[in-house]
Enzyme design. Structure first.
Site, PDB file in Angstrom:
ATOM      1  N   LYS A 143       0.841  -1.204   0.000  1.00  0.00           N
ATOM      2  CA  LYS A 143       0.000   0.000   0.000  1.00  0.00           C
ATOM      3  C   LYS A 143       0.871   1.248   0.000  1.00  0.00           C
ATOM      4  O   LYS A 143       1.612   1.481   0.954  1.00  0.00           O
ATOM      5  CB  LYS A 143      -0.902   0.035   1.241  1.00  0.00           C
ATOM      6  N   CYS A 159      13.274  11.802   5.353  1.00  0.00           N
ATOM      7  CA  CYS A 159      13.472  11.412   6.759  1.00  0.00           C
ATOM      8  C   CYS A 159      14.909  11.660   7.193  1.00  0.00           C
ATOM      9  O   CYS A 159      15.191  11.799   8.379  1.00  0.00           O
ATOM     10  CB  CYS A 159      13.099   9.950   6.948  1.00  0.00           C
ATOM     11  N   GLU A 169      10.698   1.565   9.794  1.00  0.00           N
ATOM     12  CA  GLU A 169      11.600   2.683   9.464  1.00  0.00           C
ATOM     13  C   GLU A 169      10.809   3.953   9.722  1.00  0.00           C
ATOM     14  O   GLU A 169       9.866   4.257   8.990  1.00  0.00           O
ATOM     15  CB  GLU A 169      12.029   2.605   7.998  1.00  0.00           C
ATOM     16  N   THR A 204       2.515   6.286  13.868  1.00  0.00           N
ATOM     17  CA  THR A 204       1.873   5.200  13.113  1.00  0.00           C
ATOM     18  C   THR A 204       2.652   3.905  13.310  1.00  0.00           C
ATOM     19  O   THR A 204       2.062   2.831  13.455  1.00  0.00           O
ATOM     20  CB  THR A 204       1.822   5.530  11.598  1.00  0.00           C
ATOM     21  N   GLY A 242       7.255   5.042   7.783  1.00  0.00           N
ATOM     22  CA  GLY A 242       6.314   6.138   8.023  1.00  0.00           C
ATOM     23  C   GLY A 242       6.640   6.827   9.324  1.00  0.00           C
ATOM     24  O   GLY A 242       7.756   6.711   9.844  1.00  0.00           O
ATOM     25  N   GLU A 288       9.532  16.066  15.189  1.00  0.00           N
ATOM     26  CA  GLU A 288       9.803  16.041  13.743  1.00  0.00           C
ATOM     27  C   GLU A 288       8.843  16.983  13.028  1.00  0.00           C
ATOM     28  O   GLU A 288       7.626  16.878  13.178  1.00  0.00           O
ATOM     29  CB  GLU A 288       9.619  14.615  13.213  1.00  0.00           C
TER      30      GLU A 288
HETATM   31  P1  NDP Z   1       2.453   7.975   8.103  1.00  0.00           P
HETATM   32  O1  NDP Z   1       2.942   7.234   9.283  1.00  0.00           O
HETATM   33  O2  NDP Z   1       1.307   8.886   8.272  1.00  0.00           O
HETATM   34  O3  NDP Z   1       2.030   6.966   6.937  1.00  0.00           O
HETATM   35  C1  NDP Z   1       2.918   6.015   6.394  1.00  0.00           C
HETATM   36  C2  NDP Z   1       2.096   4.952   5.690  1.00  0.00           C
HETATM   37  O4  NDP Z   1       1.324   4.241   6.643  1.00  0.00           O
HETATM   38  C3  NDP Z   1       1.096   5.501   4.690  1.00  0.00           C
HETATM   39  O5  NDP Z   1       0.951   4.613   3.606  1.00  0.00           O
HETATM   40  C4  NDP Z   1      -0.176   5.549   5.525  1.00  0.00           C
HETATM   41  O6  NDP Z   1      -1.322   5.569   4.736  1.00  0.00           O
HETATM   42  C5  NDP Z   1      -0.046   4.278   6.303  1.00  0.00           C
HETATM   43  N1  NDP Z   1      -0.808   4.182   7.545  1.00  0.00           N
HETATM   44  C6  NDP Z   1      -1.346   5.174   8.294  1.00  0.00           C
HETATM   45  N2  NDP Z   1      -1.969   4.654   9.374  1.00  0.00           N
HETATM   46  C7  NDP Z   1      -1.810   3.316   9.315  1.00  0.00           C
HETATM   47  C8  NDP Z   1      -2.216   2.231  10.150  1.00  0.00           C
HETATM   48  N3  NDP Z   1      -2.909   2.417  11.275  1.00  0.00           N
HETATM   49  N4  NDP Z   1      -1.880   0.976   9.777  1.00  0.00           N
HETATM   50  C9  NDP Z   1      -1.154   0.764   8.651  1.00  0.00           C
HETATM   51  N5  NDP Z   1      -0.759   1.750   7.817  1.00  0.00           N
HETATM   52  C10 NDP Z   1      -1.076   3.010   8.152  1.00  0.00           C
HETATM   53  O7  NDP Z   1       3.707   8.712   7.523  1.00  0.00           O
HETATM   54  P2  NDP Z   1       3.754   9.749   6.338  1.00  0.00           P
HETATM   55  O8  NDP Z   1       3.173   9.121   5.106  1.00  0.00           O
HETATM   56  O9  NDP Z   1       3.189  11.037   6.834  1.00  0.00           O
HETATM   57  O10 NDP Z   1       5.332   9.881   6.095  1.00  0.00           O
HETATM   58  C11 NDP Z   1       6.137  10.734   6.790  1.00  0.00           C
HETATM   59  C12 NDP Z   1       6.854  10.011   7.897  1.00  0.00           C
HETATM   60  O11 NDP Z   1       7.618   8.930   7.377  1.00  0.00           O
HETATM   61  C13 NDP Z   1       7.861  10.914   8.599  1.00  0.00           C
HETATM   62  O12 NDP Z   1       7.771  10.700   9.966  1.00  0.00           O
HETATM   63  C14 NDP Z   1       9.206  10.404   8.080  1.00  0.00           C
HETATM   64  O13 NDP Z   1      10.278  10.635   8.937  1.00  0.00           O
HETATM   65  C15 NDP Z   1       8.922   8.948   7.933  1.00  0.00           C
HETATM   66  N6  NDP Z   1       9.885   8.350   7.007  1.00  0.00           N
HETATM   67  C16 NDP Z   1      10.844   7.506   7.508  1.00  0.00           C
HETATM   68  C17 NDP Z   1      11.807   6.977   6.668  1.00  0.00           C
HETATM   69  C18 NDP Z   1      12.859   6.056   7.180  1.00  0.00           C
HETATM   70  O14 NDP Z   1      13.499   5.398   6.356  1.00  0.00           O
HETATM   71  N7  NDP Z   1      13.092   5.948   8.462  1.00  0.00           N
HETATM   72  C19 NDP Z   1      11.824   7.311   5.231  1.00  0.00           C
HETATM   73  C20 NDP Z   1      10.776   8.199   4.839  1.00  0.00           C
HETATM   74  C21 NDP Z   1       9.833   8.691   5.695  1.00  0.00           C
HETATM   75  P3  NDP Z   1      -2.010   6.986   4.364  1.00  0.00           P
HETATM   76  O15 NDP Z   1      -0.959   7.861   3.789  1.00  0.00           O
HETATM   77  O16 NDP Z   1      -2.989   6.586   3.380  1.00  0.00           O
HETATM   78  O17 NDP Z   1      -2.559   7.507   5.661  1.00  0.00           O
END
Ligand code: NDP
Length: 475
Positions: free
Chosen positions: A173, A282, A248, A230, A226, A379
């Site tokens: 997803k 990130c 991650e 989350t 993410g 963040e």
């Molecule tokens: P989110 O945590 O909001 O979402 C990440 C993904 O999880 C999306 O596909 C989201 O769907 C989905 N999601 C949301 N809620 C749930 C749930 N309860 N169960 C399963 N999946 C869920 O992050 P963002 O998309 O806002 O991304 C930004 C974040 O990602 C920042 O904190 C950044 O630091 C981190 N990040 C970390 C990286 C790493 O390598 N450590 C690399 C890149 C980003 P939907 O978008 O549809 O809500």
């Protein structure tokens, strides 16, 4: 208006319940597509397809699987222009950046794991005359991969490439905010010769279909990138069912500038580590810690470079920064700048929304904040950095380690011993010395503390997506 579909069992399908979500183009602020708001019924279809495909894919020779993944990498390269355009419209990032980084790196992910799987081998322990043990590394089965919006195809492929290479079938997803390149990938997997059902792509809300993928009894491992909040929900849900989970997560990365560094290079690269992709990486360094004796000079040069940055239309090659991913995110970033002022910070540059349409924000530099204030602890994930002074190496390390995060850290110094010493003292999964964002995919990737668990990259990812089984033979 384009209406995209799920990709299940090698076919593009409408969501069973017929529900859609608007997809907004950040550069214009207008709806430009509709995406399925998938439900459990769609997931059941994907799970069924993945289960049927698993024996086919996992029993295929490694050589053949590798060729299919190489072909997929070729096809991404051949479709670079279309994919980059979609990535840029979907995310708001400059088109030149999507072309130069996101899409080529997505292709590299598939190519890397297509090669890695050929060279991947398990271990054997021989106790002469007594026993032989060997570790069989078998694919897990059906796995779930969930990715964020900031580097859409790159992070999507970073999750699924090792899972597929290892012989697993995937239910993936992408973020609901940036689904378009994952959508386009479906047909490329078919063209590459990947059997139906091996990769299934479901679109929709994180709390809905994302959570359902994590909860489904058929997904034996979850790889998630993410936010930390989350990630906590995903981690708890997955571990209740004893699933393997890799997280991650977010960061609040320090960028430490010692007085003995190559200042010109440090300023130039710090501009990139602060503002590339609108600061929505990130690994961006959001806290710049500068040794007191060069603070003023660094600040002056850094602000001088900021004034040259162009924030504008992602399609315009002159734009250094495009739009933030959504209005909600823009408001979040701006709320942190307002908070920083309340916390006693001085905005040295930026701090304002720009352009009437779309979600544009100026690169923003703030000084005068305490290391423990919320602006320096939480963040923000946008084009906002704070500057602060330190007097000693110990102080720099303490401030660097003062947050709950431990994803990456950049250190600028020409003193070799200090480079090693500080690297080892900073609690961070990734350390860059005199560089930033340079990646060798063979290295383990991931964060310490609240930045995640598990290390992906290289063989670590192949191991994550496998089930080790020890076989002992008495001689
Ligand atoms: P989110 O945590 O909001 O979402 C990440 C993904 O999880 C999306 O596909 C989201 O769907 C989905 N999601 C949301 N809620 C749930 C749930 N309860 N169960 C399963 N999946 C869920 O992050 P963002 O998309 O806002 O991304 C930004 C974040 O990602 C920042 O904190 C950044 O630091 C981190 N990040 C970390 C990286 C790493 O390598 N450590 C690399 C890149 C980003 P939907 O978008 O549809 O809500």
């Amino acid at each position: 208006m384009q209406k995209i579909q799920n990709f299940i069992n090698g076919e593009y399908l409408d969501p069973i319940k017929g529900q859609y979500i608007d997809n907004v183009e950040p550069g214009t602020g207008k709806v430009f597509a509709q995406i399925p708001n998938s439900t459990e019924e769609d997931l059941e279809n994907a799970v069924e397809a993945a289960k049927v495909a698993f024996p086919v894919w996992s029993n295929m020779s490694v050589d053949k699987r590798s060729k299919i993944l190489h072909k997929l990498a070729d096809l991404i390269e051949e479709n670079l222009d279309d994919l980059a355009l979609m990535e840029s419209r979907d995310n708001g990032k400059p088109l030149w950046l999507a072309k130069a980084v996101d899409i080529p790196r997505a292709s590299t992910n598939f190519r890397f794991y297509a090669s890695a799987i050929i060279n991947f081998s398990s271990e054997a322990q021989v106790s002469e005359g007594f026993m032989v043990n060997y570790t069989r590394l078998a694919p897990i089965g059906v796995v779930g991969c969930i990715s964020p919006w900031n580097l859409p195809l790159y992070l999507f492929s970073w999750k699924i490439a090792p899972a597929l290479a290892m012989g697993n079938c995937v239910i993936a997803k992408p973020s609901e905010l940036t689904p378009m390149t994952a959508f386009l990938l479906g047909k490329l997997t078919k063209e590459a010769g990947m059997p139906d059902g091996v990769l299934n792509i479901l679109h929709g809300e994180g709390k809905g279909i994302g959570q359902a993928i994590v909860e489904h009894e058929a997904t034996n491992a979850i790889s998630f990138t993410g936010g930390t909040a989350t990630g906590k929900i995903v981690g708890v849900t997955a571990s209740q069912q004893f699933k393997k989970v890799s997280l991650e997560l977010g960061g609040k990365n320090p960028n430490i500038i010692f007085a003995d560094c190559d200042l010109e290079e440090a300023v130039k690269t710090s501009m990139k580590s602060s503002f590339t992709n609108q600061g929505e990486i990130c690994l961006c360094g959001s806290r710049i810690l500068i040794e007191e004796s060069i603070y003023d000079e660094f600040k002056e040069r850094f602000l001088g470079e900021c004034s040259k940055l162009v924030v504008g239309d992602p399609m315009d090659p002159k734009s250094n920064l495009g739009a933030l991913v959504s209005e909600a995110h823009l408001n979040k970033v701006d709320s942190y700048v307002q908070l920083a002022k309340e916390e006693g910070g001085v905005v040295l540059y930026g701090g304002e929304r720009v352009h009437k349409e779309g979600f544009y924000y100026q690169p923003t530099v703030i000084e005068g904040l305490d290391e423990n204030c919320r602006t320096n602890q939480e963040e923000i994930f946008g084009p906002v950095v704070t500057l602060s002074k330190f007097k000693s190496e110990d102080e720099a390390i303490n401030v660097a380690n003062s947050t709950r995060y431990g994803l990456s850290c950049t250190i600028w110094t020409s003193n070799l011993k200090r480079a090693h010493r500080v690297s080892h003292a900073v609690q961070s999964g990734i350390i860059w010395v005199n560089c930033w964002l340079v990646r060798d995919l063979r290295t383990p990737f991931g964060g310490m503390k609240d930045s995640g668990i598990g290390r992906e990259g290289g063989n670590a990812a192949l191991k994550f997506f496998s089930e080790p089984q020890n076989v002992c033979i008495k001689l």
